[in-house]
Each structure stands twice: as C-alpha cells, then as structure tokens.
Design a protein around this motif. Structure first.
Motif, short mmCIF file in Angstrom:
data_model
loop_
_atom_site.label_atom_id
_atom_site.label_comp_id
_atom_site.label_asym_id
_atom_site.label_seq_id
_atom_site.Cartn_x
_atom_site.Cartn_y
_atom_site.Cartn_z
N ALA A 152 -0.57 -20.84 17.23
CA ALA A 152 -1.96 -20.76 16.78
C ALA A 152 -2.33 -19.32 16.41
CB ALA A 152 -2.89 -21.29 17.87
N THR A 153 -1.88 -18.37 17.23
CA THR A 153 -2.16 -16.95 16.95
C THR A 153 -1.50 -16.52 15.65
OG1 THR A 153 -2.36 -16.44 19.31
CG2 THR A 153 -1.88 -14.60 17.82
N ALA A 154 -0.24 -16.96 15.42
CA ALA A 154 0.46 -16.62 14.18
C ALA A 154 -0.25 -17.24 12.98
CB ALA A 154 1.91 -17.11 14.25
N ALA A 155 -0.76 -18.46 13.14
CA ALA A 155 -1.48 -19.11 12.05
C ALA A 155 -2.77 -18.36 11.71
CB ALA A 155 -1.79 -20.56 12.42
N LEU A 156 -3.47 -17.89 12.73
CA LEU A 156 -4.70 -17.12 12.50
C LEU A 156 -4.40 -15.80 11.80
CD1 LEU A 156 -6.53 -17.77 15.89
CD2 LEU A 156 -7.12 -18.70 13.64
N ALA A 157 -3.31 -15.15 12.20
CA ALA A 157 -2.94 -13.89 11.55
C ALA A 157 -2.58 -14.14 10.09
CB ALA A 157 -1.76 -13.25 12.29
N ALA A 158 -1.86 -15.22 9.81
CA ALA A 158 -1.50 -15.55 8.43
C ALA A 158 -2.74 -15.89 7.61
CB ALA A 158 -0.52 -16.72 8.42
N TRP A 159 -3.70 -16.59 8.24
CA TRP A 159 -4.96 -16.91 7.56
C TRP A 159 -5.68 -15.62 7.15
CZ3 TRP A 159 -7.96 -21.11 6.04
CH2 TRP A 159 -9.32 -20.86 5.83
N ASP A 160 -5.75 -14.68 8.07
CA ASP A 160 -6.46 -13.43 7.79
C ASP A 160 -5.75 -12.59 6.75
OD1 ASP A 160 -8.33 -14.21 9.65
OD2 ASP A 160 -7.52 -12.98 11.28
N ASP A 161 -4.45 -12.85 6.53
CA ASP A 161 -3.66 -12.09 5.56
C ASP A 161 -3.38 -12.92 4.29
OD1 ASP A 161 -2.22 -9.78 4.75
OD2 ASP A 161 -0.33 -10.74 5.30
N ARG A 162 -4.13 -13.99 4.09
CA ARG A 162 -3.79 -14.92 3.00
C ARG A 162 -3.98 -14.33 1.61
NH1 ARG A 162 -8.69 -16.24 5.11
NH2 ARG A 162 -10.38 -16.96 3.75
N ALA A 163 -4.70 -13.22 1.51
CA ALA A 163 -4.86 -12.59 0.20
C ALA A 163 -3.54 -12.04 -0.33
CB ALA A 163 -5.90 -11.47 0.28
N SER A 164 -2.55 -11.85 0.54
CA SER A 164 -1.25 -11.33 0.12
C SER A 164 -0.33 -12.42 -0.43
CB SER A 164 -0.55 -10.63 1.29
OG SER A 164 -0.22 -11.56 2.32
N VAL A 165 -0.77 -13.66 -0.38
CA VAL A 165 0.02 -14.81 -0.85
C VAL A 165 -0.49 -15.20 -2.24
CG1 VAL A 165 0.73 -17.17 -0.33
CG2 VAL A 165 0.32 -15.55 1.54
#
Length: 365
Positions: A313-326
């Motif tokens: 869940a923590t990794a998913a939240l970090a990826a969500w917050d960094d989704r502009a890089s995708v």
C-alpha cells in the motif's frame, strides 16, 4: 547450415506467436513445431489460433512430470531439434539422450536456473540437461553468463524473453492516453501470484487516495474469492475485472491509464510488458523471480516488502504521488531494442544455424 529444424516443446502460448512467426520467415529451411494443448498447469495453454503447430498428446505423471507422445521419429531425424530446458519433461530427456547418442544436434531452451535459484536442489539436474545438449538458448544475458561459467566450452545463445514485435513496443500517444489513476495487474489468479495481497493493499491505499483504481487483467481459480472481497469492501466501482486481454493494442490502452503495474508474487513476463509501455512495476522483493527481473537494473522496478499489505500500500501511494513521471519513455525505448520478438527470434535463428563445432559464444540479440 542445417536445413531442417524443429522445436519439441510442452506448449507454445499466444505470446510466443510473433517470435515464432519471425523465426519461420527467417529460417531458410524446413521448420516444425511440436507442442501439446496444455502444460502440467492446464491454465498455460498453446495458442489455439495457430494452425501449423503439430499437436502431440501429453501424459501427465501427477503434477511432477510429463511425457509427450507423437512425432518422435521426425523429431529424431531433424538436423537440429530444440527441447525444453525443463527437468519435468520426460520427452526432453528422451530426445536429449537419443540424439546425443546418435550424434544429432540437440539444444535446450529455457531458464538456466530453477526458480529457487542457482543453489536449489534441482539446479544440478538442469546442468545435466545442458551437458547432454550441444548448446543452450537462454532467456537473458545474465543467465547466459551464468551458463558459460557453469559449462565452459558449451555454446550459449540469448533469445530475450519477449512478447511483442518491435513496432508494438511503445508508450501510448494521443487519444490512447487516459488519466493515470490505475494500478494494473496482468496474469493468472493463482496463489503463487498473490493477487489477494494486491487487492487487500489496494483497499488500504485507496482510503488515502480515493481516486485510485485497480484493473485486474486475467483469470483463474481465485477469481470468486477476489470478487467476494471486493464486494465486502464496497470497491465494486473502483476495481475492474477485465478478463483475459491478449491484443497488444488493448493492453497498451489498459496501461495508458496506469501509474504503476504490480507483481505481488514472483515477477515474470508482465514486467517486460509494462516496461515496454513505459510503466514501472511494484515488485515483491524476496520472491523466486523469473530472469526478466534483470529489468530492475534499467529502472523498471520499485520494490516493496514481501507479503506486506502495508508495504505494498505504501509503495502504491508513492507511485501515485510520482505518477507525473509516467510513462518512462527511455525505459520503453530500451525494452524495444532489447526485448522485442525480433531480438528473441534472432537469437533462436542464430542457435539453429550454428554448427556443433562452433566456438563458444554468447549472442546478445
């Protein structure tokens, strides 16, 4: 050059079609492919839409081994025959021993090491198969290096374990692009894939990011259990069960909405798939991953603690917050050059065309 060749393999899944079609177009001689309809795990099946595969019957010895019956005489007569590097295949052992005894060229193709790694109890058995063969076709450059160290002097070729043709490996563009608010899983719904862990972690992460969604592409025995959990958590509007999706354009569209893919159990080909579309994958750190995990060295992986709902869940939240890089365009370009059906086919054709006495080499296709 040997004109006649054959692949005698357990199955030939749909994702192998592009590679095998290129091999057929490239190989100048007669090429036969013998496969069964399904593997020991019946969810792993041969592409039913390819009419020129020659079907052979599979006799399963519980879930421990299998014997394929049919076309043995033709497989023994070919100039070069390729068999599975899989100790569970009694047919592979039979063809290895008979062809080696008669001086006819035989190659093994598959994972150099067991899933448990080089130190696994069955590792020497795979090494024996490779000793009997006239060479090994490896899925990755890293495994090829290990194979050379294990058996100096035995030829090794690399056929990178690819899914799609080069032109199909690209990030979505234009009207293909959607809002990147989805986690994506692609694979079988079986215990080893730990899809239930993903769904539980998603439920936790979505409490902090209500806009987050989850798409599950695939099917399997755990689907009723997963659907029940989704209903109990009231997540029906946030979780999509997409079923099996094989078309590359449809899968690109799924990943066009993804900020991350997830491999909650062991990682395999889905890692290459997501990276080709420019999407990173959240991967469980301590799992018996397939060799494609080498993509971690190229930025395709973001790790999370194994079997941890909170960690995922923590990794998913970090990826969500960094989704502009995708999407990661550089990652997609690397996969296009290194993990295409063309590069895989080139490694196979190189292996088929080499002479028995050819010096040891590793082809980085």
């Amino acid at each position: 050059m040997t004109a006649s060749a054959g692949f005698y393999l357990a199955v030939m899944p749909r994702y192998r079609r592009a590679c095998v079609e290129i091999v057929r177009q490239t190989w100048p001689g007669d090429l036969a492919v013998w496969v069964s309809d399904a593997h020991l795990d019946p969810s792993v099946r041969t592409d039913p839409d390819v009419g020129w595969y020659r079907r052979v019957r599979m006799v399963r010895v519980r879930r421990a081994a299998f014997l394929q019956v049919g076309h043995w005489r033709d497989a023994l007569r070919r100039g070069t025959t390729v068999v599975d590097l899989n100790p569970r295949s009694l047919t592979a052992w039979l063809l290895l021993v008979l062809r080696r005894a008669t001086g006819r060229r035989v190659l093994v193709w598959g994972h150099v090491h067991p899933r448990a790694g080089q130190g696994a109890r069955t590792a020497p058995v795979r090494r024996l198969m490779r000793r009997l063969a006239h060479g090994t076709v490896s899925y990755t450059v890293a495994d090829a290096a290990d194979a050379r160290a294990d058996l100096p002097g035995s030829p090794v070729w690399v056929a990178t374990n690819a899914l799609y043709r080069r032109d199909d490996i690209r990030v979505p563009a234009g009207d293909e692009v959607g809002e990147r608010d989805h986690l994506v899983f692609v694979g079988r719904f079986v215990r080893a894939k730990k899809v239930d862990l993903l769904v539980r972690a998603f439920a936790v992460a979505r409490q902090a990011r209500p806009g987050m969604r989850l798409t599950l592409v695939g099917d399997g025995e755990l689907r009723p259990e997963l659907e029940r959990f989704v209903r109990e958590q009231g997540l029906q509007d946030a979780v999509t069960f997409a079923g099996w999706v094989d078309d590359v354009d449809a899968l690109r569209a799924v990943h066009a909405r993804a900020f991350a893919a997830v491999s909650p159990g062991f990682a395999g080909l889905s890692l290459t798939q997501a990276a080709g579309f420019g999407v990173p994958t959240l991967v469980s750190r301590d799992e018996p991953h397939s060799p494609e995990i080498e993509l971690a060295d190229h930025g395709a992986v973001r790790w999370f603690p194994t079997d941890s709902v909170e960690g995922l869940a923590t990794a998913a939240l970090a990826a969500w917050d960094d989704r502009a890089s995708v999407p990661d365009r550089a990652l997609s370009a690397w996969v296009r050059e290194s993990y295409s059906a063309e590069s895989m086919a080139r490694g196979l054709v190189d292996a088929l065309g080499a002479r028995v006495e050819r010096p040891q080499e590793v082809s980085v296709a």
